[in-house]
Scaffold this motif. Structure first.
Motif, PDB file in Angstrom:
ATOM      1  N   THR A 264       0.843  -1.185   0.000  1.00 46.98           N
ATOM      2  CA  THR A 264       0.000   0.000   0.000  1.00 46.98           C
ATOM      3  C   THR A 264       0.879   1.235   0.000  1.00 46.98           C
ATOM      4  OG1 THR A 264      -1.759  -1.142   1.208  1.00 46.98           O
ATOM      5  CG2 THR A 264      -1.801   1.270   1.220  1.00 46.98           C
ATOM      6  N   TRP A 265       0.655   2.098  -0.977  1.00 46.62           N
ATOM      7  CA  TRP A 265       1.449   3.319  -1.131  1.00 46.62           C
ATOM      8  C   TRP A 265       0.880   4.429  -0.256  1.00 46.62           C
ATOM      9  CZ3 TRP A 265       5.863   2.354  -3.440  1.00 46.62           C
ATOM     10  CH2 TRP A 265       5.947   1.295  -4.341  1.00 46.62           C
ATOM     11  N   PRO A 266       1.641   5.464   0.040  1.00 47.22           N
ATOM     12  CA  PRO A 266       1.175   6.519   0.940  1.00 47.22           C
ATOM     13  C   PRO A 266      -0.169   7.131   0.560  1.00 47.22           C
ATOM     14  CG  PRO A 266       3.525   6.749   0.609  1.00 47.22           C
ATOM     15  CD  PRO A 266       3.064   5.668  -0.338  1.00 47.22           C
ATOM     16  N   GLY A 267      -0.511   7.170  -0.716  1.00 46.52           N
ATOM     17  CA  GLY A 267      -1.792   7.735  -1.128  1.00 46.52           C
ATOM     18  C   GLY A 267      -2.969   6.811  -0.904  1.00 46.52           C
ATOM     19  N   GLY A 268      -2.733   5.579  -0.464  1.00 46.96           N
ATOM     20  CA  GLY A 268      -3.800   4.632  -0.199  1.00 46.96           C
ATOM     21  C   GLY A 268      -3.966   3.563  -1.262  1.00 46.96           C
ATOM     22  N   GLU A 269      -3.320   3.713  -2.408  1.00 47.07           N
ATOM     23  CA  GLU A 269      -3.424   2.716  -3.475  1.00 47.07           C
ATOM     24  C   GLU A 269      -2.684   1.444  -3.080  1.00 47.07           C
ATOM     25  OE1 GLU A 269      -1.628   1.943  -7.979  1.00 47.07           O
ATOM     26  OE2 GLU A 269      -1.204   3.814  -6.904  1.00 47.07           O
ATOM     27  N   SER A 270      -3.306   0.297  -3.338  1.00 44.85           N
ATOM     28  CA  SER A 270      -2.670  -0.998  -3.092  1.00 44.85           C
ATOM     29  C   SER A 270      -2.507  -1.738  -4.409  1.00 44.85           C
ATOM     30  CB  SER A 270      -3.501  -1.851  -2.127  1.00 44.85           C
ATOM     31  OG  SER A 270      -3.564  -1.268  -0.848  1.00 44.85           O
ATOM     32  N   GLU A 271      -1.441  -2.501  -4.516  1.00 45.55           N
ATOM     33  CA  GLU A 271      -1.226  -3.303  -5.721  1.00 45.55           C
ATOM     34  C   GLU A 271      -0.427  -4.549  -5.387  1.00 45.55           C
ATOM     35  OE1 GLU A 271       1.547  -2.068  -8.763  1.00 45.55           O
ATOM     36  OE2 GLU A 271       2.341  -0.474  -7.456  1.00 45.55           O
ATOM     37  N   SER A 272      -0.562  -5.545  -6.244  1.00 39.91           N
ATOM     38  CA  SER A 272       0.186  -6.787  -6.094  1.00 39.91           C
ATOM     39  C   SER A 272       1.603  -6.597  -6.633  1.00 39.91           C
ATOM     40  CB  SER A 272      -0.522  -7.901  -6.864  1.00 39.91           C
ATOM     41  OG  SER A 272       0.247  -9.084  -6.852  1.00 39.91           O
ATOM     42  N   VAL A 273       2.565  -7.057  -5.876  1.00 39.20           N
ATOM     43  CA  VAL A 273       3.979  -6.926  -6.246  1.00 39.20           C
ATOM     44  C   VAL A 273       4.627  -8.305  -6.191  1.00 39.20           C
ATOM     45  CG1 VAL A 273       6.206  -5.987  -5.517  1.00 39.20           C
ATOM     46  CG2 VAL A 273       4.178  -4.527  -5.501  1.00 39.20           C
ATOM     47  N   ASP A 274       5.347  -8.658  -7.253  1.00 40.02           N
ATOM     48  CA  ASP A 274       5.981  -9.976  -7.312  1.00 40.02           C
ATOM     49  C   ASP A 274       7.233 -10.076  -6.458  1.00 40.02           C
ATOM     50  OD1 ASP A 274       4.244 -11.222  -9.358  1.00 40.02           O
ATOM     51  OD2 ASP A 274       5.066  -9.648 -10.648  1.00 40.02           O
ATOM     52  N   ALA A 275       8.001  -8.991  -6.400  1.00 40.28           N
ATOM     53  CA  ALA A 275       9.278  -9.052  -5.682  1.00 40.28           C
ATOM     54  C   ALA A 275       9.603  -7.696  -5.073  1.00 40.28           C
ATOM     55  CB  ALA A 275      10.402  -9.485  -6.620  1.00 40.28           C
ATOM     56  N   ILE A 276      10.184  -7.728  -3.878  1.00 43.48           N
ATOM     57  CA  ILE A 276      10.703  -6.536  -3.212  1.00 43.48           C
ATOM     58  C   ILE A 276      12.182  -6.771  -2.948  1.00 43.48           C
ATOM     59  CG2 ILE A 276      10.631  -5.079  -1.166  1.00 43.48           C
ATOM     60  CD1 ILE A 276       7.682  -5.823  -0.851  1.00 43.48           C
ATOM     61  N   ILE A 277      13.011  -5.846  -3.408  1.00 46.20           N
ATOM     62  CA  ILE A 277      14.460  -5.934  -3.194  1.00 46.20           C
ATOM     63  C   ILE A 277      14.880  -4.773  -2.305  1.00 46.20           C
ATOM     64  CG2 ILE A 277      16.740  -5.971  -4.271  1.00 46.20           C
ATOM     65  CD1 ILE A 277      15.439  -7.092  -6.788  1.00 46.20           C
ATOM     66  N   LEU A 278      15.471  -5.087  -1.170  1.00 42.89           N
ATOM     67  CA  LEU A 278      15.894  -4.076  -0.207  1.00 42.89           C
ATOM     68  C   LEU A 278      17.343  -3.684  -0.477  1.00 42.89           C
ATOM     69  CD1 LEU A 278      14.409  -5.782   2.985  1.00 42.89           C
ATOM     70  CD2 LEU A 278      13.340  -3.993   1.589  1.00 42.89           C
TER      71      LEU A 278
END
Length: 353
Positions: A264-278
């Motif tokens: 969920t992004w700061p504006g409230g939008e949510s989306e499916s994400v396949d990968a997060i790289i830190l």
């Protein structure tokens, strides 16, 4: 049990620089490297990693990089360079030796190895860098993310992410380099807490490290920055800034919460994400010093310019911001190693050893 003059923990760029400086100061270091060869973490960095400093500014004391001094060496070139450097050292390098704990026995140290052996040493230099301790930010739900979650230390190349939705967290050189590379094969967002800052790689036609040298900025004491170091801008000759401007990758503020594979992004939008790289950096990997009481509550060394403030015979080489903005780099680690070697020599003389 024989007494070792000085143990250097870690056989990467920091440990090799420390050993070289100690040999020139008349000491007899023993390097303990957990890996199979004395090249540190470099073989485990991502495939396309390129130094942001030219070869002429990327060498350890006594051995320049071969080839064009103005080129920007790749990861594998650095690995080969460290192999050559290690071969030039008149030092006892022991590979496959992981240090798990360092204890104190009066003025001496006990260096405990994973295989159960214990070495006695007059002095210890911790030169293990931070690759083994990647920093993972605290974001609600991140620990329960159901997609692919990894740190930049585990990223190798774009192929596994082709056609996927990927978010890179971070605003430094590695974050931007990885995000730009991935954006050629995937839909990528660079998630940062503030806009990405850029610095020209070659102002007035000369690499930035040339200007660091002539101005003395790269050796300037950092004073108060030791506690609150500034964010280092991304060095760029133009392609990275252009890629972000074109939205490949795009940039957004860091997401606020994770639920399954939804961010969920700061504006409230949510989306499916396949990968997060830190790509969120590292912390000093010196947990083996905890029994000494040599670390602060966050696990960072208690030191002044590389010299422990808790144990006179203990020192550090390769810490970020140890004494200057280049302290953890190939370019800067040699200067800190010389300073530490001189300080340890003074400790030895004062102790009458």
């Amino acid at each position: 049990m024989s007494l070792i003059d000085i143990v250097v923990v870690g056989g990467g760029q920091s440990g090799l620089a420390a050993a070289g400086a100690l040999r020139r100061a008349g000491r007899r270091p023993v390097i303990l490297e957990a890996g199979e060869e004395p090249v540190g973490s470099w073989p485990r960095y991502y495939d396309s990693l390129t130094l942001f400093s030219p070869a002429r500014y990327s060498s350890l004391p006594g051995l320049p990089f071969e080839g064009d001094p103005d080129r920007y060496p790749y990861r594998d070139e650095v690995v080969d360079y460290l192999r050559r450097y290690a071969a030039t050292l008149d030092a006892d390098i022991r590979t496959g030796q992981r240090v798990v704990e360092v204890t104190a026995d009066g003025p001496r140290f006990g260096v405990h190895l994973a295989d159960g052996d214990v070495l006695a040493a007059r002095s210890v230099v911790a030169a293990t860098g931070g690759f083994g301790r990647p920093h993972r930010p605290s974001i609600p739900g991140l620990d329960r993310y159901t997609g692919t979650l990894l740190h930049a230390c585990d990223y190798r190349n774009p192929e596994p992410y082709r056609g996927q939705r990927v978010v890179i967290v971070g605003a430094g050189n590695s974050a931007v380099q990885i995000a730009t590379e991935l954006a050629k094969v995937a839909r990528v967002t660079l998630a940062t807490r503030a806009p990405v800052r850029f610095a020209p790689q070659r102002p007035l036609g000369r690499d930035l490290h040339f200007w660091y040298t002539v101005t003395g900025l790269d050796i300037a004491p950092i004073g108060r920055w030791l506690r609150h170091p500034p964010t280092v801008p991304v060095l760029d000759q133009g392609p990275y800034r252009a890629a972000l401007a074109a939205g490949r990758p795009d940039r957004r503020p860091v997401f606020t919460v994770v639920d399954g594979n939804l961010v969920t992004w700061p504006g409230g939008e949510s989306e499916s994400v396949d990968a997060i790289i830190l790509a969120t950096g590292y912390r000093p990997d010196v947990g083996y010093l905890a029994p000494l009481g040599a670390l602060d509550p966050h696990g960072s060394p208690r030191h002044v310019r590389g010299m422990s403030t808790t144990h006179p015979g203990l020192a550090f080489v390769g810490l970020e911001w140890q004494s200057s903005l280049n302290s953890a780099s190939l370019r800067g680690v040699g200067r800190d190693a010389r300073r530490v070697a001189a300080s340890l020599a003074h400790v030895v003389r004062s102790a009458g050893q």
